[in-house]
Design a protein around this motif. Sequence first.
Motif, mmCIF file in Angstrom:
data_model
loop_
_atom_site.group_PDB
_atom_site.id
_atom_site.type_symbol
_atom_site.label_atom_id
_atom_site.label_comp_id
_atom_site.label_asym_id
_atom_site.label_seq_id
_atom_site.Cartn_x
_atom_site.Cartn_y
_atom_site.Cartn_z
ATOM 1 N N ILE A 37 -32.152 -22.847 15.373
ATOM 2 C CA ILE A 37 -30.889 -22.421 15.984
ATOM 3 C C ILE A 37 -31.145 -22.086 17.457
ATOM 4 N N PRO A 38 -30.309 -22.576 18.389
ATOM 5 C CA PRO A 38 -30.521 -22.309 19.824
ATOM 6 C C PRO A 38 -30.631 -20.809 20.103
ATOM 7 N N LEU A 39 -31.632 -20.446 20.902
ATOM 8 C CA LEU A 39 -31.873 -19.027 21.179
ATOM 9 C C LEU A 39 -30.829 -18.421 22.107
ATOM 10 N N THR A 40 -29.957 -19.270 22.646
ATOM 11 C CA THR A 40 -28.862 -18.727 23.469
ATOM 12 C C THR A 40 -27.939 -17.832 22.640
ATOM 13 N N ILE A 41 -28.036 -17.938 21.329
ATOM 14 C CA ILE A 41 -27.196 -17.090 20.475
ATOM 15 C C ILE A 41 -27.606 -15.623 20.595
ATOM 16 N N ILE A 42 -28.855 -15.364 20.999
ATOM 17 C CA ILE A 42 -29.349 -13.983 21.054
ATOM 18 C C ILE A 42 -28.572 -13.146 22.070
ATOM 19 N N PRO A 43 -28.505 -13.548 23.375
ATOM 20 C CA PRO A 43 -27.724 -12.726 24.304
ATOM 21 C C PRO A 43 -26.247 -12.654 23.931
ATOM 22 N N GLN A 44 -25.727 -13.739 23.339
ATOM 23 C CA GLN A 44 -24.319 -13.729 22.949
ATOM 24 C C GLN A 44 -24.043 -12.665 21.895
ATOM 25 N N ARG A 45 -24.895 -12.606 20.877
ATOM 26 C CA ARG A 45 -24.682 -11.635 19.803
ATOM 27 C C ARG A 45 -25.025 -10.211 20.242
ATOM 28 N N LEU A 46 -26.052 -10.077 21.108
ATOM 29 C CA LEU A 46 -26.379 -8.742 21.619
ATOM 30 C C LEU A 46 -25.202 -8.181 22.406
ATOM 31 N N TYR A 47 -24.655 -9.004 23.284
ATOM 32 C CA TYR A 47 -23.510 -8.545 24.078
ATOM 33 C C TYR A 47 -22.287 -8.332 23.194
#
Length: 426
Positions: A37-47
């Motif tokens: 899964i693309p790691l760009t999901i991390i900042p999206q979910r954190l925010y």
Amino acid sequence: MEILMLFGLFLVLMLIGIPIAFSLGIASLSYLMMEGIPLTIIPQRLYGGLDSFVLLCIPGFVLAGNLMNVGNITDHIVRFSNALVGHIRGGLGLANVGGSMIFGGISGTAAADAASIGSVMIPGMHKAGYDKPFAAAVTAASSTIGPIIPPSVPMIIAGSLSGVSVGRMFLAGAIPGLLLGVAMMITVYILAVKRNYPKQKRASVKEIIKEGRSAFWALLMTFIILYGIIGGLFTPTEASIVASLYAFVIGLFVYKGLNWSNLPKLLVDTVLTSASLMILVGMANLFGWILTSQQVPQMVAEHILSFSDNPLVVILIINLILLAVGTFMETIAALIILFPALLGVATGVGMDPVHFGLMAVLNLMIGLSTPPLGVCLFIVSGIGKLPMLSVARAIVPFLICNLTVLLLVAYIPALSLWLPNLLMGK
């Protein structure tokens, strides 16, 4: 299999001492990489986890609690409580519980209550002739009342997760919080009589009035917060700022424990505490998103309901799950991860979301004083310089007391719902 690995890695990291926020983050990162899964999901979910207006009140209430703690509020609360009940057998233990009820209603966090009340009461009770493990156990057990009596940081989280008014959640905790305090006082008294603990000279009416005046400003703070939110004068976020300004003025000019020299350290502590809580909320939201995407909440609900669809049995199962999790997982993380799944199950058998939210928070609070990993146990054992095992043994009667109250709250909805329905409508 991947979900089992996610939970397994999280538990291993937590058990070897990695902070729970980082345990959640590392486990989530490992899962995302393994699944591609693309790691760009991390900042999206954190925010996404932090992008909530309601959560803005957490730093405000943390600051207010720190200001009141540094401003000598603990001493005034303990003296007032002691003036009221010190003449009863085990009076200092009763004052300990009473102090926790008042201070906890200001700070809204169990750890702050245990540290503040404990630093005053554990040495004082030991010097007066109480067993030190008993003093530590009373402090740890009563500190869990704080997040039940409003205002409460866990109640804010529960309100934001369920979409329920935070003011309604605050009101829901008032009667159960008082019930919990009274039950603990009864437990203290029974143990004190059995063990012949000391009692003090009865305070005169003049002394009670004097100490009551001294503690008046602390009591007024809780009233201002609740009346302001319930009366529609300000939102919970605005209430936290009002509380901080009020605590600053009272601590600096009335109690005079606060001064300009200790203000920078207090602000830094507030920033660190708030930042750690927000990181935890963000990481827990990422972890919770993974569980939701894999339909784990639905699977949990199906398994519970496949066992039984009887509301009494389902509520008991939910309580057992939350109690078990509360013994090793931080309260806010546990709420974010488990609340959505269990809320669906609870409402499915007819529970009101406010009732369920209060029950969930109470479960997790009891976990803070439950061996072997209860955070409040570590705090009081450190203050009292006691081995954990001795405190764990001493707290057993209070755990029985707390579990009894929990069952009453779980199976008598009116204890949670009567006051918010009365003041805010059904």
